[in-house]
Design a protein around this motif. Structure first.
Motif, PDB file in Angstrom:
ATOM      1  N   ARG A 188      -1.750  -5.984  -5.824  1.00 58.75           N
ATOM      2  CA  ARG A 188      -3.200  -6.129  -5.658  1.00 58.75           C
ATOM      3  C   ARG A 188      -3.908  -6.374  -6.982  1.00 58.75           C
ATOM      4  NH1 ARG A 188      -2.026  -3.537  -0.929  1.00 58.75           N
ATOM      5  NH2 ARG A 188      -0.400  -2.585  -2.164  1.00 58.75           N
TER       6      ARG A 188
ATOM      7  N   ASP B 172      -6.466   3.014  -1.601  1.00 54.76           N
ATOM      8  CA  ASP B 172      -5.360   2.062  -1.631  1.00 54.76           C
ATOM      9  C   ASP B 172      -5.174   1.377  -0.273  1.00 54.76           C
ATOM     10  OD1 ASP B 172      -3.561   1.198  -3.795  1.00 54.76           O
ATOM     11  OD2 ASP B 172      -1.960   1.793  -2.454  1.00 54.76           O
TER      12      ASP B 172
ATOM     13  N   LYS C  66       3.673   6.325   2.430  1.00 54.66           N
ATOM     14  CA  LYS C  66       3.117   6.757   1.149  1.00 54.66           C
ATOM     15  C   LYS C  66       1.612   6.558   1.134  1.00 54.66           C
ATOM     16  CE  LYS C  66       1.849   4.319  -2.004  1.00 54.66           C
ATOM     17  NZ  LYS C  66       1.560   3.240  -2.934  1.00 54.66           N
TER      18      LYS C  66
ATOM     19  N   GLU D  26      -2.165   7.156  -1.159  1.00 51.99           N
ATOM     20  CA  GLU D  26      -2.778   7.495  -2.444  1.00 51.99           C
ATOM     21  C   GLU D  26      -4.149   8.077  -2.149  1.00 51.99           C
ATOM     22  OE1 GLU D  26      -2.572   4.975  -5.878  1.00 51.99           O
ATOM     23  OE2 GLU D  26      -0.942   3.823  -4.990  1.00 51.99           O
TER      24      GLU D  26
END
Ligand code: ATP
Ligand code: MG
Length: 314
Positions: free
Chosen positions: A24, A236, A219, A221
Motif C-alpha cells: 500500500r 489497515d 492478522k 493492525e
C-alpha cells in the motif's frame, strides 16, 4: 489500467505521500486523514514479487470495506479507521479520468492514527509457523498446547498470537502474548487489542463458516486515537486473502494432517517453496500462478461478500 508506477508518480504530485509499504501507499489528505491506496503488488515471505496480481488492489479494498461496514455492528465497542471510499476533491481536479477511476477502486480515506507496533494475529486452527513451532516445542508463540494435535486442527479456543511489526526489509517475528504486552507498553491498551482481536476473529469466522470458508487465522493492525482517550481502533486492511488463511470448509476434514487447499496466498507461497524461491528477491511469478492466485482471491471475495467482483474492479 494505468500501471501502479504511473499512478504513484501522478498521485504523488497531487497529495503528499507519507509512506509506502510492501502493498500500500499512504497519502496525506489533511492532518487527520490519509488516502490509503492498495496496489496490485503481492508479497510472500516478506518479499514483494516483481509482477502484481491484476485487480488485487481493488479486490482488497472492496473486501476490507465490506468488513469495515460489517464488523462494528457485530463487535461491541469496535471503532475502525474507515471514513469513506470517495476520493478527496484535491485529486478530482488534478488527475485525468482513467487514472482517477483506477485509484478510486483501490482507495479509501481513513483516520490517521498512531500505529500500535505489533501484528495482532489470531489463530483458530494450527498451521503455518504456528504448526512448525508446535512440532518442535509443543507450543505456539510460547503458549503450551495439548499434545497430539494434528496439522490443520481446530484449536479449543482462538489464540491471540502476535508478532513484531518489522521495519522494511526485516522479517516479522512471532512473539508471546506476554512479550507483545511489553512492546505495547500499556496493560489496558494491550488487553483491549487482545479482546478486540479475538472478538473480531470470532465474528468473522462465523460469517466465513456460513459461506463454507474456514478462517484458519488472520492478522489485524490497530492504532490509537490519541484525541479520544487513546481508544484502540482497527486500521489497515482487514480479513482479506493477503492477511488471512481461508480454507474451503467441505475439504477441511479430509485434508487434516496435510496441506489445505485455500483461497489465499498459500498457493503462491507453495509455488515459491516448491521452486526453491522462498524469501528470494526479484522473483517474477509465471502467468499461470498469477491467474490461479487471482482466481482464489476472487473466490474468497465473492463467497464472503455475496457480490460478484465486477469487471470494473480489475
Ligand atoms: P508493515 O509491516 O509496516 O505493515 P507492509 O509492507 O505490510 O508493512 P502495507 O500494508 O503495504 O505495509 O502498508 C500499510 C501501512 O500503513 C502499514 O505500515 C500500516 O501499519 C499503516 N497503516 C494502516 N492504517 C493506518 C492508519 N489508519 N494510520 C496510520 N498508518 C496506518
Ligand atoms: Mg501490511
Amino acid at each position: 489500467m494505468a500501471s501502479t508506477a504511473v499512478v504513484q508518480i501522478e498521485l504523488g504530485g497531487a497529495l503528499t505521500k507519507v509512506a509506502s509499504g510492501k502493498v500500500r501507499d499512504l497519502f496525506a489528505v489533511d492532518d487527520k486523514t490519509l488516502l490509503f491506496v492498495a496496489s496490485d503488488r503481492i508479497s510472500a515471505y516478506d518479499v514483494v514479487m516483481e509482477n502484481g496480481i491484476p485487480g488485487k488492489g481493488a479486490l482488497l479494498t472492496a473486501l476490507s470495506i465490506y468488513w469495515f461496514r460489517y464488523l462494528p455492528s457485530h463487535v461491541p465497542g469496535l471503532k475502525t479507521h474507515f471514513i469513506n471510499n470517495s476520493l478527496p476533491s484535491a485529486l478530482e481536479s488534478s488527475l485525468d479520468a482513467s487514472v482517477l477511476a483506477s485509484i478510486s477502486r483501490r482507495s479509501m480515506q481513513v483516520r490517521r492514527l498512531r500505529v500500535i507496533p505489533i501484528e495482532s494475529i489470531v489463530r483458530g486452527y494450527i498451521t503455518g509457523s504456528g504448526w512448525s513451532e508446535y512440532k518442535k516445542s509443543g507450543t505456539v508463540h510460547g503458549i503450551p498446547l495439548p499434545t497430539g494435535l494434528i496439522e490443520g486442527q481446530k484449536l479449543a479456543t482462538p489464540l491471540w498470537t502476535p508478532s513484531t511489526k518489522a521495519e522494511a526489509g526485516e522479517k516479522d517475528e512471532n512473539i508471546s502474548p506476554e512479550r507483545a504486552r511489553t512492546v505495547i507498553g500499556d496493560a489496558a491498551i494491550a488487553a483491549e487489542v487482545e479482546r478486540l482481536s479475538i472478538s473480531i476473529y470470532t465474528v468473522a469466522a462465523k460469517r466465513a463458516e456460513e459461506v463454507g470458508i474456514v478462517l484458519a487465522d488472520t492478522k489485524f493492525e490497530f492504532g490509537l486515537d490519541e484525541e479520544n482517550g487513546n481508544q484502540v481502533v482497527l486500521i489497515d486492511e482487514v480479513l482479506t486473502p493477503d492477511s488471512s488463511r481461508f480454507w474451503p470448509r467441505d475439504t477441511w476434514e479430509q485434508n487434516l494432517g496435510g496441506q489445505q487447499p485455500s483461497f489465499d496466498k498459500q498457493y503462491l507461497r507453495d509455488w515459491l517453496t516448491g521452486n526453491g524461491l522462498k524469501g528470494k528477491e526479484a522473483v517474477t511469478v509465471p502467468e499461470e500462478v498469477v491467474s490461479k492466485t487471482a482466481e482464489k482471491y476472487r473466490e474468497a471475495f465473492e463467497r464472503i461478500t455475496g457480490a460478484k467482483l465486477s469487471a470494473e474492479t480489475s
